[in-house]
Design an enzyme around this catalytic site. Structure first.
Site, PDB file in Angstrom:
ATOM      1  N   LEU A  29     -10.282 -53.523  42.641  1.00 57.07           N
ATOM      2  CA  LEU A  29     -11.691 -53.696  42.287  1.00 57.07           C
ATOM      3  C   LEU A  29     -12.448 -52.376  42.181  1.00 57.07           C
ATOM      4  CD1 LEU A  29     -12.500 -56.736  44.600  1.00 57.07           C
ATOM      5  CD2 LEU A  29     -11.668 -56.745  42.246  1.00 57.07           C
ATOM      6  N   HIS A  33     -16.687 -54.952  39.164  1.00 57.28           N
ATOM      7  CA  HIS A  33     -16.460 -56.238  39.845  1.00 57.28           C
ATOM      8  C   HIS A  33     -17.538 -56.475  40.908  1.00 57.28           C
ATOM      9  CE1 HIS A  33     -12.192 -55.129  38.704  1.00 57.28           C
ATOM     10  NE2 HIS A  33     -12.262 -56.354  38.225  1.00 57.28           N
ATOM     11  N   ASP A 151     -15.009 -56.804  28.865  1.00 59.79           N
ATOM     12  CA  ASP A 151     -13.986 -57.618  28.193  1.00 59.79           C
ATOM     13  C   ASP A 151     -14.722 -58.620  27.304  1.00 59.79           C
ATOM     14  OD1 ASP A 151     -11.415 -56.662  29.488  1.00 59.79           O
ATOM     15  OD2 ASP A 151     -12.641 -57.093  31.229  1.00 59.79           O
TER      16      ASP A 151
END
Ligand code: PAF
Length: 285
Positions: A29, A33, A151
């Site tokens: 992470l 995140h 993403d």
């Protein structure tokens, strides 16, 4: 913060909650995140994260085996960010038998850009996310799940999947977190050598330049390919191996028509390798 490893324990723990806010992850992470976890906190009555490196979304030549597993450090960071519960299944728990049923997202959304260069990637992602959603939200009336905009295509595929399957889950997007020089945070940045790390910011710099040229163009549909080729050449001359740098319509990631050339309608996306590391980034314009 509670840590559970089985679906039964997870569901038992979630039994008394009505609206989990869920951040799926593959671990290793970073602040991207953790920003999602902090964003999740006010959105539900319990904040949970999953850590599971999903073999299904890696091609045989990709980095599944070497993908960094940093479980203890991840849990410490999650606890710090205010996560209440971590679901960390092993492969046997998630895939006790070969996963014969899979989610195949529509080709027009999933076979371009990332899906073109990583065939099967979005089948692997959609399948594990559907399964994680079933593990988490199967025990509650529904909830919220958060995905980072870095993403970008993954976020679109998941939104589309949730809509088409009428899952009782609100998908919330988190802004891309960046290092002070502008490099988008990614677990794969850890693969970069010191020199590659210095160079890595050129991906976002080149995307920004492409965005500027796209906005300045008086006929983007006609100019687009030439602008994209120039951007790719810029990176290639610096030693990168670009997969794509492209201007797309935000709504469906298709090349824009004249009507799409308006504020809030476009996104530039890029993927390129530097050394052995493939980086992706994007910029909404
Ligand atoms: O973005 C990721 O980390 C992964 O693709 C996800 C959504 C956790 C599925 O494995």
């Amino acid at each position: 913060m509670k840590i559970v490893h089985t679906i039964a324990e997870l569901r038992q723990h979630l039994h008394d909650f009505r609206k989990p806010a869920f951040v799926p992850s593959m671990g290793n992470l970073h602040d991207g995140h953790l920003a999602l976890v902090r964003q999740a906190r006010p959105l539900g009555d319990i904040t949970l994260a999953s850590i599971f490196v999903n073999r299904l979304q890696f091609a045989p030549h990709e980095d599944f085996d070497t993908y960094p597993r940093t479980f203890e450090a991840d849990c410490a960071k999650l606890a710090d960010a205010g996560c209440d519960l971590v679901f960390a299944p092993n492969e046997k728990e998630m895939y006790p038998e070969p996963q014969g049923y899979k989610v195949h997202p529509p080709a027009e959304l999933a076979d371009l850009l990332e899906g073109h260069f990583r065939p099967g990637f979005f089948i692997g992602v959609s399948t594990v996310v559907m399964k994680l959603f079933s593990c988490v939200f199967g025990a509650t009336p529904g909830g919220v799940a958060l995905f980072g905009k870095k993403d970008y295509q993954q976020l679109m595929v998941i939104r589309h999947m949730v809509r088409q399957f009428v899952l009782p889950i609100d998908i919330v997007a988190g802004e891309t977190q960046r290092a002070p020089d502008g490099l988008a945070l990614s677990s794969r940045n850890g693969y970069l050598s010191a020199t590659e790390r210095q160079e890595a910011v050129q991906l976002s710099i080149t995307l920004k330049a492409l965005a500027g040229e796209a906005l300045a163009s008086s006929n983007l549909p006609a100019d687009r390919e030439a602008l994209e080729e120039r951007a790719q050449l810029t990176l290639a001359r610096r030693g990168w191996r670009p997969d794509y740098l492209t201007v797309r319509r935000r709504s469906d990631l298709q090349p824009p028509d004249a009507a799409d050339v308006a504020p809030g309608k476009l996104v530039v996306l890029g993927a390129a390798k530097i050394g052995g590391t493939r980086l992706i980034d994007n910029l909404e314009i």
